[in-house]
Design an enzyme around this catalytic site. Structure first.
Site, mmCIF file in Angstrom:
data_model
loop_
_atom_site.group_PDB
_atom_site.id
_atom_site.type_symbol
_atom_site.label_atom_id
_atom_site.label_comp_id
_atom_site.label_asym_id
_atom_site.label_seq_id
_atom_site.Cartn_x
_atom_site.Cartn_y
_atom_site.Cartn_z
ATOM 1 N N LYS A 20 0.861 -1.193 0.000
ATOM 2 C CA LYS A 20 0.000 0.000 0.000
ATOM 3 C C LYS A 20 0.892 1.236 0.000
ATOM 4 C CE LYS A 20 -2.458 1.532 3.777
ATOM 5 N NZ LYS A 20 -1.877 2.874 4.009
ATOM 6 N N GLU A 62 -9.137 7.747 4.136
ATOM 7 C CA GLU A 62 -9.036 8.063 5.570
ATOM 8 C C GLU A 62 -9.473 9.503 5.858
ATOM 9 O OE1 GLU A 62 -5.324 6.994 7.434
ATOM 10 O OE2 GLU A 62 -5.877 7.975 9.320
HETATM 11 O O1 KIV Z 1 -0.787 2.425 8.723
HETATM 12 C C1 KIV Z 1 -1.989 2.159 8.892
HETATM 13 O O2 KIV Z 1 -2.409 1.557 9.882
HETATM 14 C C2 KIV Z 1 -2.926 2.602 7.875
HETATM 15 C C3 KIV Z 1 -4.374 2.519 8.214
HETATM 16 C C4 KIV Z 1 -4.695 3.735 8.989
HETATM 17 C C5 KIV Z 1 -5.222 2.366 7.030
HETATM 18 O O3 KIV Z 1 -2.540 3.055 6.840
#
Ligand code: KIV
Length: 275
Positions: free
Chosen positions: A118, A187
């Protein structure tokens, strides 16, 4: 042939196919025992760079390194058999160029065995996502409140409060989806904006502090379990682990101090009568 039943792992195309369908259940995980507990319930486990704040006590995610993410990714992969495991790319590991992002994403995938990565995807990130997706890296984007930008933004602030900001978040989400991300975390945005993004992009949206108007939800596990005395306003606490742990530890301390700490034989008998 092994007698063990093979569990089929959720894949990126499975998650992609959930657009508008059964909601995606997702939580953060950072270690093996918690991954084992979460795995049967979740479609997606995120080794978030929130690990820096949640586990290592940092003030922001900016100090999280690639080595930290790989170490925690390996631990989670040992515990998760069914859920898709995605690992966050930390600050500084992907912004410089698509080539830098690809090299670091490939390293994360090779060294952890995770199924996806991600990245926080401002509009600048579209070329990077396109470059990685075209080279077989399954990518999840992240728009709205982007924690890695918190220092530049002056804190962890909800996004989309002005028309210009709202337009920017929508543009980021569209660019992220068009570039080939198979899902997008949204978010810290209000419900109407989350709904507009969810209705606009062709890939599933996974909300955190972004209302129920998304294709799935993710929470930071330690927040929802009540490990901290403070949690963001939007987080529903499903447990109060800090209080329960405090009570258990206080009982242990009492038993040691007043010499009522049970013998091994007593513990064994207690466990047997527990079932
Ligand atoms: O790092 C994380 O936990 C995240 C979540 C807030 C989606 O990116």
């Amino acid at each position: 042939m092994s007698a063990q039943t093979q569990v089929r792992r959720v894949t990126a195309p499975d998650i992609r196919a959930r657009k508008g369908g059964e909601p995606i259940v997702s939580l953060t995980a950072y270690d093996t025992p918690m991954a084992r507990i979460l795995d049967p319930h979740c479609d997606l486990l995120l080794v978030g760079d929130s690990v820096g704040m949640v586990v290592h006590g940092l003030d922001s995610t900016v100090g999280v390194t690639l080595d930290m993410m790989i170490l925690h990714g390996q631990a989670v992969m040992r515990g998760a058999k069914r859920a898709l495991v995605a690992v966050d790319m930390p600050f500084g590991s992907y912004e410089q160029s698509p080539e830098q992002a690809f090299a670091n994403a490939a390293r994360i995938m090779a060294e952890t065995g995770c199924q996806a990565i991600k990245i926080e995807s401002g509009t600048y990130a579209a070329d990077t996502i396109r470059f990685m997706a075209a080279r077989s890296i399954p990518v999840i984007g992240h728009v709205g409140l982007r924690p890695q930008a918190a220092l530049a933004d002056g804190g962890f602030k909800a996004k989309g409060r002005t028309d210009a900001e709202r337009r920017r978040v929508i543009d980021e989400a569209v660019a992220t989806a068009d570039a080939g991300a198979f899902a997008i975390v949204i978010e810290g945005v209000a419900e109407d904006l989350a709904r507009e993004i969810t209705e606009t992009v062709a890939v599933p949206t996974i909300g955190i502090g972004a209302s129920a108007a998304c294709d799935g939800q993710i929470l930071v596990t330690h927040d929802m379990l009540g490990v901290f005395d403070w949690t963001p306003k939007f987080v529903k606490r499903y447990d109060n682990m800090a209080e329960r742990t405090d009570a258990a530890v206080a009982q242990f301390a009492r038993e040691v101090r007043d010499r009522s700490f049970p013998s091994e034989r007593e513990v064994y008998t207690m466990k047997r009568s527990d079932g």
